[in-house]
Design an enzyme around this catalytic site. Structure first.
Site, PDB file in Angstrom:
ATOM      1  N   LEU A   1      82.712 -35.106 115.968  1.00  0.00           N
ATOM      2  CA  LEU A   1      82.631 -34.217 114.817  1.00  0.00           C
ATOM      3  C   LEU A   1      82.493 -32.789 115.332  1.00  0.00           C
ATOM      4  O   LEU A   1      81.450 -32.401 115.841  1.00  0.00           O
ATOM      5  CB  LEU A   1      81.435 -34.569 113.930  1.00  0.00           C
ATOM      6  CG  LEU A   1      81.247 -36.042 113.544  1.00  0.00           C
ATOM      7  CD1 LEU A   1      80.081 -36.187 112.583  1.00  0.00           C
ATOM      8  CD2 LEU A   1      82.522 -36.616 112.946  1.00  0.00           C
TER       9      LEU A   1
ATOM     10  N   GLY B   1      82.779 -29.333 121.726  1.00  0.00           N
ATOM     11  CA  GLY B   1      83.628 -30.469 121.379  1.00  0.00           C
ATOM     12  C   GLY B   1      84.876 -30.513 122.242  1.00  0.00           C
ATOM     13  O   GLY B   1      85.266 -31.574 122.753  1.00  0.00           O
ATOM     14  N   GLY B   2      85.523 -29.351 122.427  1.00  0.00           N
ATOM     15  CA  GLY B   2      86.705 -29.295 123.286  1.00  0.00           C
ATOM     16  C   GLY B   2      86.372 -29.640 124.723  1.00  0.00           C
ATOM     17  O   GLY B   2      87.120 -30.363 125.403  1.00  0.00           O
TER      18      GLY B   2
ATOM     19  N   LYS C   1      64.117 -25.715 121.104  1.00  0.00           N
ATOM     20  CA  LYS C   1      64.210 -26.480 122.350  1.00  0.00           C
ATOM     21  C   LYS C   1      62.833 -26.858 122.878  1.00  0.00           C
ATOM     22  O   LYS C   1      62.627 -27.973 123.382  1.00  0.00           O
ATOM     23  CB  LYS C   1      64.993 -25.682 123.386  1.00  0.00           C
ATOM     24  CG  LYS C   1      66.438 -25.411 122.978  1.00  0.00           C
ATOM     25  CD  LYS C   1      67.098 -24.376 123.865  1.00  0.00           C
ATOM     26  CE  LYS C   1      68.500 -24.034 123.393  1.00  0.00           C
ATOM     27  NZ  LYS C   1      69.107 -22.935 124.171  1.00  0.00           N
TER      28      LYS C   1
ATOM     29  N   LYS D   1      70.024 -28.843 118.572  1.00  0.00           N
ATOM     30  CA  LYS D   1      68.580 -28.673 118.755  1.00  0.00           C
ATOM     31  C   LYS D   1      67.854 -28.348 117.453  1.00  0.00           C
ATOM     32  O   LYS D   1      66.743 -28.827 117.223  1.00  0.00           O
ATOM     33  CB  LYS D   1      68.262 -27.625 119.811  1.00  0.00           C
ATOM     34  CG  LYS D   1      68.685 -26.185 119.493  1.00  0.00           C
ATOM     35  CD  LYS D   1      70.035 -25.882 120.051  1.00  0.00           C
ATOM     36  CE  LYS D   1      70.420 -24.421 119.867  1.00  0.00           C
ATOM     37  NZ  LYS D   1      71.769 -24.152 120.427  1.00  0.00           N
TER      38      LYS D   1
END
Length: 436
Positions: free
Chosen positions: A9, A15-16, A205, A105
């Site tokens: 998603l 993502g790439g 974080k 996060k």
């Protein structure tokens, strides 16, 4: 065994990068996971947009729910970011019995307790190594590599934007606003940089790191956050003269009274390794009672560094697919029924040393007045710099380093110092940690 099918998603930077790493290292990854891992579906807002990855063989859609509800997909990789609708997507994936890998996060810091509870009920995994410090495998290090230890404290440079700004201010003598503008031009900072420079991103974080380190629920609302916007070139230069570097740290420390959760600018002795982490790089120091201090350093963002952590999580999920849920590594390092609601201290109860910078009239007795106020609040001075006034100037800077004291006492002392008729303006305060 049949290949494990993955749905991604979000096909942005991370993502790439995830698609590229999984395709390029497919053979090596299959050897490590024991099964082939294949991305068969992916979603993106704009399917016509040029991408950094090769999507050949991947069915694309603009609707993430098509992938979440696809019975052939085994693992959902959520790389959209943010909360709101994304939270609903993750919960729907879990309800559908799918494992989830995420780099989100803020989602985990704000809603992780609910998400992990639902995942435990369904017997699925939620993996999130990429949510903290990009390509640095610090989650696995604390959760698994240091699992024999009682964790005493951890401290990290966990936002690359802030670290880049402070590095440029130190190395090139530049002002905050000047460097921030460059960070935005380079793509290190967003058009609205609030999350980075005010410590919110680091707070998300730190929430995750503290939960794993101490076995406590995620509690972002109890993290003290302070930004770097008030740091000046003068503060950076004086810190250097005193043998310190200023870093924007996330710190979690276990005390007899409770847990300190704080993000703020911090003076660190220049000899410490973490004081020499520069630019956009990240680093986390973890102090265990058995291992002592260990340092984890690397790229905190970027397409392939972050994808490295995402793919490592996918491999972990694939390895665990044949394990009973109760025999898997717990989401937050401790068994779900063993998490303890440890008290989180308020900012007034933090104990640390301080750097103070004030401007005062060049008159006899001014320094004596300041030191008396500090002494009245049981605050001891470790070091002091008093500059001579420039020609024609009647105001001089005074720089003090204190020994460790309670924040409430320091706040009261600063208020009294600022009320002195010989002191002009506000007292600039930065906390100091030796990290020894």
């Amino acid at each position: 065994m049949k290949p494990v099918k993955v749905g991604v998603l979000g096909l942005g930077t991370v993502g790439g990068g995830t698609v590229n790493v999984l395709k390029r290292n497919a053979v090596e990854i299959a050897r490590r996971a024991g099964r082939e891992i294949v991305i068969t579906r992916a979603s993106a807002k704009d399917l016509t947009k040029a991408r950094i990855c090769d999507t050949q063989g991947i069915t694309l859609t603009t609707d993430p729910l098509e992938i979440i509800n696809d019975p052939d997909i085994d693992i959902i990789v959520e790389l959209i970011g943010g909360c709101g609708a994304v939270k609903d997507m993750v919960l729907q994936a879990i309800a559908n019995g799918k494992h989830v890998v995420t780099a989100n996060k803020s989602l985990l810091a704000l809603h992780g307790n609910e998400i992990f509870a639902k995942a435990s009920e369904k017997g699925v995994m939620v993996a999130f190594e990429a949510a903290v410090a990009g390509g640095i495998p610090v989650i696995k290090a604390i959760r698994e590599g240091l699992s024999a230890n009682h964790i005493e404290w951890l401290a990290g440079i966990i936002n690359g934007t802030g670290n880049f700004i402070l590095t440029e201010m130190r190395d090139k003598g530049r002002d905050f606003n000047d460097v921030l503008a460059e960070a935005q031009a380079l793509g290190y900072a967003e058009a609205d940089p609030t999350f980075d420079v005010e410590g919110i991103d680091a707070g998300h974080k730190l929430t995750i790191l503290a939960s794993i380190a101490f076995g406590m629920p995620l509690q972002f609302d109890k993290v003290y956050t302070e930004g770097i916007t008030q740091i000046t070139r003068a503060d950076v230069e004086y810190a250097e003269q005193l043998g310190y570097r200023i870093k924007h740290l996330g710190i979690a420390r276990k005390t007899s009274e409770g847990i300190e959760l704080r993000v703020h600018p911090t003076l660190i002795p220049e000899r410490r390794l973490i004081a020499n982490v520069d630019g956009v790089m990240n680093a986390v120091v973890v102090k265990g009672d058995a291992a002592g201090p260990t340092l984890y350093y690397g790229a905190g963002a970027g397409a392939e560094p972050t994808a490295s952590s995402v793919v490592a999580d996918i491999i972990d999920v694939v390895r665990a697919l044949t394990s009973d849920p109760e025999n898997r590594v717990p989401h937050l390092a401790f068994q779900a029924d063993a998490l303890v609601d440890i008290p989180v201290l308020s900012a007034d109860d933090f104990r640390t040393a301080y750097y103070l910078r004030l401007s005062a009239e060049d008159k006899p007795g001014v320094l004596a007045d300041v030191t008396k106020i500090l002494a009245d609040h049981q605050i001891s001075i470790e070091a002091l710099i008093q500059k001579q006034p420039l020609a024609g100037e009647t105001v001089v800077p005074i720089i003090l380093l204190t020994q460790i004291t309670r924040e409430q006492e320091m706040n009261a002392a600063i208020a009294k110092i600022e009320a002195l008729p010989t002191v002009t303006g506000k007292v600039n305060r930065i906390r100091l940690e030796t990290l020894g």
